[in-house]
Design an enzyme around this catalytic site. Structure first.
Site, PDB file in Angstrom:
ATOM      1  N   VAL A   1       0.826  -1.215   0.000  1.00 45.15           N
ATOM      2  CA  VAL A   1       0.000   0.000   0.000  1.00 45.15           C
ATOM      3  C   VAL A   1       0.861   1.267   0.000  1.00 45.15           C
ATOM      4  O   VAL A   1       1.866   1.330   0.703  1.00 45.15           O
ATOM      5  CB  VAL A   1      -0.913  -0.005   1.257  1.00 45.15           C
ATOM      6  CG1 VAL A   1      -1.441   1.380   1.564  1.00 45.15           C
ATOM      7  CG2 VAL A   1      -2.060  -0.988   1.071  1.00 45.15           C
ATOM      8  N   HIS A   2       0.487   2.254  -0.816  1.00 49.08           N
ATOM      9  CA  HIS A   2       1.217   3.525  -0.839  1.00 49.08           C
ATOM     10  C   HIS A   2       0.311   4.660  -1.297  1.00 49.08           C
ATOM     11  O   HIS A   2      -0.611   4.447  -2.078  1.00 49.08           O
ATOM     12  CB  HIS A   2       2.453   3.435  -1.742  1.00 49.08           C
ATOM     13  CG  HIS A   2       2.145   2.980  -3.149  1.00 49.08           C
ATOM     14  ND1 HIS A   2       1.909   1.654  -3.465  1.00 49.08           N
ATOM     15  CD2 HIS A   2       2.031   3.663  -4.313  1.00 49.08           C
ATOM     16  CE1 HIS A   2       1.666   1.552  -4.766  1.00 49.08           C
ATOM     17  NE2 HIS A   2       1.729   2.755  -5.311  1.00 49.08           N
ATOM     18  N   PHE A   3       0.591   5.863  -0.789  1.00 49.41           N
ATOM     19  CA  PHE A   3      -0.146   7.066  -1.177  1.00 49.41           C
ATOM     20  C   PHE A   3       0.732   7.931  -2.078  1.00 49.41           C
ATOM     21  O   PHE A   3       1.937   8.025  -1.865  1.00 49.41           O
ATOM     22  CB  PHE A   3      -0.536   7.895   0.063  1.00 49.41           C
ATOM     23  CG  PHE A   3      -1.757   7.375   0.750  1.00 49.41           C
ATOM     24  CD1 PHE A   3      -1.651   6.311   1.640  1.00 49.41           C
ATOM     25  CD2 PHE A   3      -2.998   7.927   0.514  1.00 49.41           C
ATOM     26  CE1 PHE A   3      -2.781   5.805   2.276  1.00 49.41           C
ATOM     27  CE2 PHE A   3      -4.139   7.431   1.146  1.00 49.41           C
ATOM     28  CZ  PHE A   3      -4.021   6.376   2.031  1.00 49.41           C
TER      29      PHE A   3
END
Ligand SMILES: [Zn+2]
Length: 173
Positions: A132-134
């Site tokens: 997961v990454h923004f």
């Protein structure tokens, strides 16, 4: 070989490998081959690893394929593929890092606005859905909209190393 090419090479290798595994039905949750996990263990923030900030549970790195100057990726240290798998402390650290990223980009680039977002799953556009990454990136009035800007590679007016210096220098203390 430039740092950008080295970094990008890693990533494209990973994507080719992950895609092949996914097509063959194998698991894609392999920490060993995750470029973000390698970055998570790449030591202190530096111009070499392009990590801007590192905490115990989250870290921030320059995107190797920026859609705009100063395009950052904010992610948990731990390899999880869903927001729901983050512990409360990890979620708090991640969000705090997003806030600091916004503050640093505002100070470094004085943009007209910013995009903060996540592509969850390959169908939503994630190149590396297993970790997961923004995305946090500065925007200017009159530049292309987010959907068209994420669809293709753009020519950047500054190198990743220059952007790293600028963002690191503006990081809130
Ligand atoms: Zn990972």
């Amino acid at each position: 070989m430039s740092l950008e090419n080295l970094w990008a090479g890693w990533r494209s290798e990973y994507i080719a490998e992950a895609t092949a595994r996914e097509r063959s039905g194998a698991l894609t949750h392999d920490v060993e081959s995750c470029v973000f996990c390698r970055l998570a263990g790449s030591g202190a923030p530096s111009e070499d690893n392009l990590v801007v900030w590192r905490g115990e549970c989250a870290f921030v790195v320059m995107n190797a394929y920026p859609y705009a100057s100063g395009h950052l990726l904010v992610m948990p240290v731990r390899h999880v593929d869903a927001l729901g798998e983050l512990a409360p402390g990890e979620s708090a650290a991640l969000w705090s890092a997003v806030q600091d990223s916004v503050a640093a980009l505002e100070a470094a680039y004085q943009p007209d606005g910013l995009n903060v977002g996540a592509n969850l799953g390959r169908a939503a556009g994630a190149g590396l859905p297993a970790h997961v990454h923004f995305h946090v990136l500065p925007r200017w009035s009159g530049d292309t909209n987010f959907m068209s800007s994420v669809a293709g590679t753009r020519v950047m007016p500054e190198t990743l190393a220059q952007a790293w210096k600028k963002v690191s220098g503006a990081w809130p203390t």
